[in-house]
Design a protein around this motif. Structure first.
Motif, mmCIF file in Angstrom:
data_model
loop_
_atom_site.group_PDB
_atom_site.id
_atom_site.type_symbol
_atom_site.label_atom_id
_atom_site.label_comp_id
_atom_site.label_asym_id
_atom_site.label_seq_id
_atom_site.Cartn_x
_atom_site.Cartn_y
_atom_site.Cartn_z
ATOM 1 N N ILE A 191 0.831 -1.198 0.000
ATOM 2 C CA ILE A 191 0.000 0.000 0.000
ATOM 3 C C ILE A 191 0.870 1.255 0.000
ATOM 4 N N ASP A 192 0.346 2.311 -0.615
ATOM 5 C CA ASP A 192 0.986 3.621 -0.624
ATOM 6 C C ASP A 192 0.027 4.601 0.016
ATOM 7 N N LEU A 193 0.552 5.414 0.933
ATOM 8 C CA LEU A 193 -0.312 6.389 1.595
ATOM 9 C C LEU A 193 0.557 7.507 2.150
ATOM 10 N N ASP A 194 0.175 8.734 1.860
ATOM 11 C CA ASP A 194 0.899 9.878 2.413
ATOM 12 C C ASP A 194 -0.027 10.634 3.339
ATOM 13 N N ILE A 195 0.377 10.751 4.591
ATOM 14 C CA ILE A 195 -0.446 11.417 5.598
ATOM 15 C C ILE A 195 0.231 12.729 5.949
ATOM 16 N N GLY A 196 -0.510 13.818 5.792
ATOM 17 C CA GLY A 196 0.074 15.140 5.982
ATOM 18 C C GLY A 196 0.169 15.522 7.444
ATOM 19 N N ASP A 197 0.958 16.540 7.704
ATOM 20 C CA ASP A 197 1.107 17.089 9.046
ATOM 21 C C ASP A 197 -0.254 17.538 9.566
ATOM 22 N N LYS A 198 -0.572 17.217 10.815
ATOM 23 C CA LYS A 198 -1.806 17.618 11.498
ATOM 24 C C LYS A 198 -3.055 16.979 10.907
ATOM 25 N N GLU A 199 -2.878 16.060 9.986
ATOM 26 C CA GLU A 199 -4.038 15.473 9.336
ATOM 27 C C GLU A 199 -4.646 14.385 10.222
ATOM 28 N N PHE A 200 -5.949 14.226 10.140
ATOM 29 C CA PHE A 200 -6.649 13.134 10.824
ATOM 30 C C PHE A 200 -7.092 12.149 9.753
ATOM 31 N N VAL A 201 -6.403 11.012 9.694
ATOM 32 C CA VAL A 201 -6.706 10.026 8.661
ATOM 33 C C VAL A 201 -7.344 8.812 9.320
ATOM 34 N N VAL A 202 -8.432 8.334 8.744
ATOM 35 C CA VAL A 202 -9.108 7.160 9.290
ATOM 36 C C VAL A 202 -8.968 5.999 8.323
ATOM 37 N N GLY B 279 -6.385 -6.155 2.226
ATOM 38 C CA GLY B 279 -4.982 -5.787 2.224
ATOM 39 C C GLY B 279 -4.570 -4.748 1.198
ATOM 40 N N ILE B 280 -5.543 -4.184 0.474
ATOM 41 C CA ILE B 280 -5.184 -3.096 -0.431
ATOM 42 C C ILE B 280 -6.024 -1.868 -0.097
#
Ligand SMILES: Nc1ncnc2c1ncn2[C@@H]1O[C@H](COP(=O)(O)OP(=O)(O)OP(=O)(O)O)[C@@H](O)[C@H]1O
Ligand SMILES: [Mg+2]
Lengths: 300, 367
Positions: free
Chosen positions: B23-34, B211-212
């Motif tokens: 998997i590829d995922l970019d989570i930004g600063d201060k971001e709330f990712v679920v 898993g994806i």
């Protein structure tokens, strides 16, 4: 039983009989329980009581029984004072204390570390090892003392209490490890993960989380190790013949029985004195044990 | 404050189970990712790899620009809240929160300041001396969050933190978590299998399946423009209806032809998008809230008439749901509670064709 309790049966005879029979069943259960407990208590307490009685008698009274042996006609503390002032008996006591303290310490260190590793660090063969540890406990000491005699002799530790410090853990470590594995395994995995993330290393996880959380288990294991060491009979009988290295268990019987002469009064006094430390340890640790189990359950 | 970058990460457990399949995922600063998805889709595994509790089989995870693949959890500067709280049972609430700081050798005064600050944010000041046993589920949850807050880490990780609470408390704590995030503004990765939690909390939702990653996007985008059939069906409650249909072209216009012959015209602005699929079998996807009684709707372009016969009617108060079965599938519609609907009585409905989706059954992609 009272009038008010009987009243429902006047109004509703069927229901009343039911309640009555339930109550009667309860009563019978209680009576049976009481009777069996009293019988058990008498059976269990009669020997120590008889020991106490005998230890308070003079040799003359013991060897010349008149009437019932269950009462003391002429009580005396002579048996106790004789033992306590006897340096050899004090030596037995010291030997038992030294051996037991060391054995408990060694056992707890080894078994807590081993249990922690076996319960938490998954490594090749850890499962087999955990089972193996328990299996060794199933081999009785009456079988082990002959090979152990050779080992202890080879180490030149026969006739030495240090030899006992070496061999008692072979009895206590497997069982204590097994108890501790059970306790550690019941601690949820997330607790170590939380500690790992909080910054704990393995040692801190053990000392700051596992040991305090598994304290009831540790106390149970300590009591077991203490009992094994304090009450050991087969090993010291086999390995120790010099009186100054003997622990209490064999010291009392080997030194107070000379030929066919049984110093019954002193024997009993010695046995009772020997039984005091376990009673004290149990009483103290049991309170602590129960306090640990129920801490926080009722507060707040 | 930090960003998290997940690059082609694979996790294979011993025994060959691939829990996460690159998997590829970019989570930004201060971001709330679920991270959301059905049970067993690899959400917890992904989270635990970010935490360092699970090794990465291949790929890389970066926190704040540094690859942390081989960095132990304690040095990643992250904090995690577990589903079962994982509070230290022998320590007071205060010590539970202070433990991480004490291990890091913070000065006593600083520890006190931080714990009291967290206790104020979470409203657990009066509980500091209690043991976890003497706390309710919601209070334990707050303490677990407090333990994370005092550390002031780069990233918060939550693994289904609310699933042990009852429904009412769950809603309350959900708001609480959102409030805490707005106060401390720490980058957060939150795992749940509850899509309502995902929609309400997230800046961006990551929908995972087997898993994806199926799709990443803000809640509204996932709701209005799902990329796959899975996302379309997973986001939104009650779930989107999928009805087997044919795309038919007639004199320049496209229509969705249902199996019973009903013809639903595709809005003009979408004909170009579907033109290449004319004449094919497709799945017609429409949410229950876009299937409404004709009597409650003003006529406007894009509304297509449709007759449905309710078989089960569920009045919920604010709205009424009804279900009918056709072509082996269930159709759910959400109508105004004022509309009289009775089982077995055909009802004149409209389908809002501006909000429908056409899915290619071969690829499960939304066209
Ligand atoms: N330690 C493990 N060994 C082998 N397989 C595992 C292990 N942990 C998880 N798995 C498998 O990996 C897959 C993903 O598990 P994971 O715990 O990440 O799911 P999840 O999305 O968190 O599900 P849930 O919502 O039920 O918590 C599952 O198929 C699971 O069976
Ligand atoms: Mg999970």
């Amino acid at each position: 039983m009272s009038a008010s309790a009987a009243r429902p049966s006047d109004v509703l005879p069927g229901l009343g009989r039911k309640i009555g029979s339930l109550r009667q069943e309860r009563r019978w259960a209680l009576i049976t329980a009481y009777i069996s407990l009293v019988v058990a208590a008498i059976v269990m307490l009669a020997p120590p009581f008889y020991m106490l009685i005998t230890s308070l008698k003079t040799s003359a009274e013991i060897s010349n029984p008149v009437g019932t042996p269950w009462i003391v006609r002429d009580p005396t503390l002579a048996n106790y004072t004789a033992l306590i002032s006897d340096p050899m008996f004090r030596g037995f006591f010291w030997n038992s204390i030294i051996v037991t303290v060391l054995v408990v310490a060694v056992t707890m260190v080894i078994s807590v570390l081993a249990a922690f590793a076996l319960a938490r660090m998954k490594f090749f063969g850890s499962q087999v090892l955990a089972t193996g540890v328990f299996l060794t406990y199933l081999v009785p000491d009456t079988l082990l003392f002959i090979p152990l005699y050779q080992i202890v002799g080879g180490l030149d530790l026969l006739n030495s209490k240090w030899g006992l410090v070496l061999v008692y853990p072979t009895l206590s470590v497997p069982f204590c490890t097994w108890i501790m594995i059970g306790y550690f395994a019941s601690i949820p995995k997330e607790l170590d993960e939380a500690a790992l993330i909080d910054g704990a290393n393995w040692m801190q996880m053990l000392t700051k989380i596992f040991i305090p959380v598994a304290l009831p288990g540790i106390i149970a294991a300590t009591i077991f190790a203490f009992t094994v060491s304090w009450a050991a009979f087969v090993y010291p009988t086999a390995f120790i013949t010099r009186p100054d290295e003997m622990p209490l268990t064999i010291g009392v019987v080997s030194q107070l029985i000379r030929g066919d002469t049984f110093a019954w009064g002193q024997l009993m006094a010695g046995a009772l004195l020997a039984a005091m430390p376990p009673v004290i340890v149990y009483a103290f640790l049991m309170d602590y044990y129960i306090a640990g189990l129920t801490a926080g359950a009722t507060k707040g | 404050m930090a960003q998290v970058n997940i690059k082609k990460v694979v996790k294979e457990y011993e025994g060959g189970v691939q829990a996460v399949k690159g998997i590829d995922l970019d989570i930004g600063d201060k971001e709330f990712v679920v991270l959301v998805g059905p049970s067993g889709c690899g959400k917890s595994t992904t989270l635990r790899m970010i935490a360092g509790l699970e090794e990465i089989t291949s790929g890389a995870i970066e926190i704040d620009g540094n690859i942390v693949n081989d960095v132990p959890p304690r040095d990643r500067d992250i904090a995690m809240v577990f589903q079962n709280y994982a509070l230290y049972p022998h320590m007071s609430v205060y010590d539970n929160m202070a433990f991480g700081l004490m291990l890091r050798k913070f000065p006593r005064e600083e520890i006190r300041r931080r714990v009291e600050n967290a206790a104020r944010i979470l409203d657990i000041g009066p509980l500091l001396e209690r043991k976890p046993k003497a706390l309710s589920g919601g209070q334990r949850q707050r303490v677990a969050m407090g333990r994370a807050i005092v550390r002031d880490p780069k990233v918060f990780l939550f693994d289904e933190p609310l699933s042990n609470l009852d429904a009412k408390l769950r809603v309350q704590m959900r708001t609480e978590i959102k409030k805490v995030h707005q106060t401390v503004k720490t980058t957060t990765v939150y795992v749940t299998h509850d899509q309502v939690e995902a929609m309400t909390l997230a800046d961006r939702v990551v929908v995972m399946n087997h898993g994806i990653i199926e799709q990443v996007g803000p809640p509204q985008v996932l709701y209005h423009s799902p990329a796959t059939k899975f996302v379309a069906g997973f986001i939104g409650s009650p779930a989107m209806n999928f009805i087997p249909a044919r795309l038919e072209q007639a004199s320049g216009a496209l229509n969705v032809r249902l199996s019973d012959g009903a013809l639903l015209p595709v809005p003009a602005d979408r004909t170009a998008r579907y033109a290449g699929h004319a004449g094919r079998e497709v799945l017609f996807g429409i949410r229950p809230e876009h299937l409404t009684a004709a009597s409650q709707m003003e006529a406007r372009p894009g509304l297509a008439p449709l007759s449905l016969t309710p078989e089960v009617v569920e009045p919920l108060g604010a709205e009424t749901l009804f279900y009918c079965w056709r072509d082996g599938g269930e159709i759910c519609a959400k109508i105004d509670p004022g509309v009289a609907a009775a089982p077995g009585v055909p009802l004149a409905m409209t389908a809002d064709m501006n909000r429908m989706h056409i899915i290619d059954p071969a690829t499960d992609k939304v066209l």
